[in-house]
Write a protein that holds these residues in place. Structure first.
Motif, PDB file in Angstrom:
ATOM      1  N   GLU A   1      38.611   0.331 -69.028  1.00 34.84           N
ATOM      2  CA  GLU A   1      38.685   1.706 -68.749  1.00 34.84           C
ATOM      3  C   GLU A   1      39.317   2.033 -67.326  1.00 34.84           C
ATOM      4  OE1 GLU A   1      35.711   4.198 -70.900  1.00 34.84           O
ATOM      5  OE2 GLU A   1      34.944   4.770 -68.738  1.00 34.84           O
ATOM      6  N   PHE A   2      39.982   3.023 -67.206  1.00 33.13           N
ATOM      7  CA  PHE A   2      40.501   3.487 -65.703  1.00 33.13           C
ATOM      8  C   PHE A   2      40.911   4.880 -65.900  1.00 33.13           C
ATOM      9  CE2 PHE A   2      44.102   1.611 -68.255  1.00 33.13           C
ATOM     10  CZ  PHE A   2      45.054   2.430 -68.149  1.00 33.13           C
ATOM     11  N   LEU A   3      41.315   5.343 -64.745  1.00 35.11           N
ATOM     12  CA  LEU A   3      41.742   6.734 -64.649  1.00 35.11           C
ATOM     13  C   LEU A   3      43.250   6.522 -64.476  1.00 35.11           C
ATOM     14  CD1 LEU A   3      39.168   8.350 -62.020  1.00 35.11           C
ATOM     15  CD2 LEU A   3      39.243   8.607 -64.531  1.00 35.11           C
ATOM     16  N   TRP A   4      44.076   7.629 -65.012  1.00 36.39           N
ATOM     17  CA  TRP A   4      45.318   7.469 -65.099  1.00 36.39           C
ATOM     18  C   TRP A   4      45.686   9.111 -64.278  1.00 36.39           C
ATOM     19  CZ3 TRP A   4      49.332   4.178 -67.185  1.00 36.39           C
ATOM     20  CH2 TRP A   4      50.438   4.823 -67.000  1.00 36.39           C
ATOM     21  N   ASP A   5      46.545   8.956 -63.417  1.00 34.28           N
ATOM     22  CA  ASP A   5      46.961  10.218 -62.716  1.00 34.28           C
ATOM     23  C   ASP A   5      48.207  10.738 -63.218  1.00 34.28           C
ATOM     24  OD1 ASP A   5      47.419  11.952 -60.690  1.00 34.28           O
ATOM     25  OD2 ASP A   5      48.643  10.709 -59.720  1.00 34.28           O
ATOM     26  N   THR A   6      47.942  11.924 -64.061  1.00 34.58           N
ATOM     27  CA  THR A   6      49.004  12.561 -64.378  1.00 34.58           C
ATOM     28  C   THR A   6      49.957  13.414 -63.708  1.00 34.58           C
ATOM     29  OG1 THR A   6      48.028  14.888 -64.679  1.00 34.58           O
ATOM     30  CG2 THR A   6      47.427  13.411 -66.378  1.00 34.58           C
ATOM     31  N   PRO A   7      51.481  13.574 -64.082  1.00 34.04           N
ATOM     32  CA  PRO A   7      52.164  14.106 -63.172  1.00 34.04           C
ATOM     33  C   PRO A   7      51.717  15.548 -62.892  1.00 34.04           C
ATOM     34  CG  PRO A   7      53.221  13.237 -65.300  1.00 34.04           C
ATOM     35  CD  PRO A   7      51.945  13.047 -65.254  1.00 34.04           C
ATOM     36  N   MET A   8      50.847  16.111 -63.536  1.00 32.04           N
ATOM     37  CA  MET A   8      50.486  17.418 -63.313  1.00 32.04           C
ATOM     38  C   MET A   8      49.185  17.600 -62.209  1.00 32.04           C
ATOM     39  SD  MET A   8      51.751  17.123 -66.014  1.00 32.04           S
ATOM     40  CE  MET A   8      50.891  16.731 -67.510  1.00 32.04           C
ATOM     41  N   GLY A   9      49.045  16.309 -61.954  1.00 29.57           N
ATOM     42  CA  GLY A   9      48.008  16.469 -60.543  1.00 29.57           C
ATOM     43  C   GLY A   9      46.430  16.241 -61.033  1.00 29.57           C
ATOM     44  N   TYR A  10      46.314  15.770 -62.126  1.00 32.50           N
ATOM     45  CA  TYR A  10      44.910  15.604 -62.223  1.00 32.50           C
ATOM     46  C   TYR A  10      44.784  14.097 -63.072  1.00 32.50           C
ATOM     47  CZ  TYR A  10      45.816  17.554 -67.016  1.00 32.50           C
ATOM     48  OH  TYR A  10      46.722  18.020 -68.055  1.00 32.50           O
ATOM     49  N   ASP A  11      43.531  13.635 -63.211  1.00 33.99           N
ATOM     50  CA  ASP A  11      43.503  12.292 -64.125  1.00 33.99           C
ATOM     51  C   ASP A  11      43.021  12.258 -65.453  1.00 33.99           C
ATOM     52  OD1 ASP A  11      43.913  11.112 -61.658  1.00 33.99           O
ATOM     53  OD2 ASP A  11      41.726  10.696 -61.216  1.00 33.99           O
ATOM     54  N   THR A  12      43.435  11.618 -66.215  1.00 31.41           N
ATOM     55  CA  THR A  12      42.882  11.446 -67.497  1.00 31.41           C
ATOM     56  C   THR A  12      42.063   9.932 -67.413  1.00 31.41           C
ATOM     57  OG1 THR A  12      44.883  10.310 -68.413  1.00 31.41           O
ATOM     58  CG2 THR A  12      44.604  12.640 -68.701  1.00 31.41           C
ATOM     59  N   LYS A  13      41.163   9.800 -68.463  1.00 33.79           N
ATOM     60  CA  LYS A  13      40.351   8.330 -68.688  1.00 33.79           C
ATOM     61  C   LYS A  13      41.097   7.942 -69.912  1.00 33.79           C
ATOM     62  CE  LYS A  13      36.153   8.426 -67.892  1.00 33.79           C
ATOM     63  NZ  LYS A  13      34.686   8.458 -68.143  1.00 33.79           N
ATOM     64  N   VAL A  14      41.666   6.445 -69.409  1.00 32.60           N
ATOM     65  CA  VAL A  14      42.092   5.894 -70.706  1.00 32.60           C
ATOM     66  C   VAL A  14      41.305   4.518 -70.740  1.00 32.60           C
ATOM     67  CG1 VAL A  14      43.978   4.268 -71.165  1.00 32.60           C
ATOM     68  CG2 VAL A  14      44.490   6.219 -69.707  1.00 32.60           C
TER      69      VAL A  14
END
Length: 68
Positions: A1-14
């Protein structure tokens, strides 16, 4: 599990989930945290994760690196 930085400037969790079903390994990818305004981007990520899994399968089963 990790955080993914979106191009919109916030993280999603994968999260990668590995299970055994009928003697085979099943991989599921879950991505959480997309904002409703960016739902189209979330679906684009689904396509990218599918391509990732195709590459993983090619490498594991046949030793082929699709990135080359």
């Amino acid at each position: 599990e990790f955080l993914w930085d979106t191009p919109m400037g916030y993280d999603t969790k994968v999260r990668f989930e590995f299970t055994r079903e009928k003697g085979k390994t099943v991989v599921r990818i879950h991505e959480f945290g997309w904002k409703p305004a960016h739902i189209d981007d979330a679906f684009d990520h689904c396509q990218g994760w599918s391509e990732y899994l195709y590459g993983l399968k090619a490498y594991v089963q046949h030793g082929i690196d699709l990135r080359k």
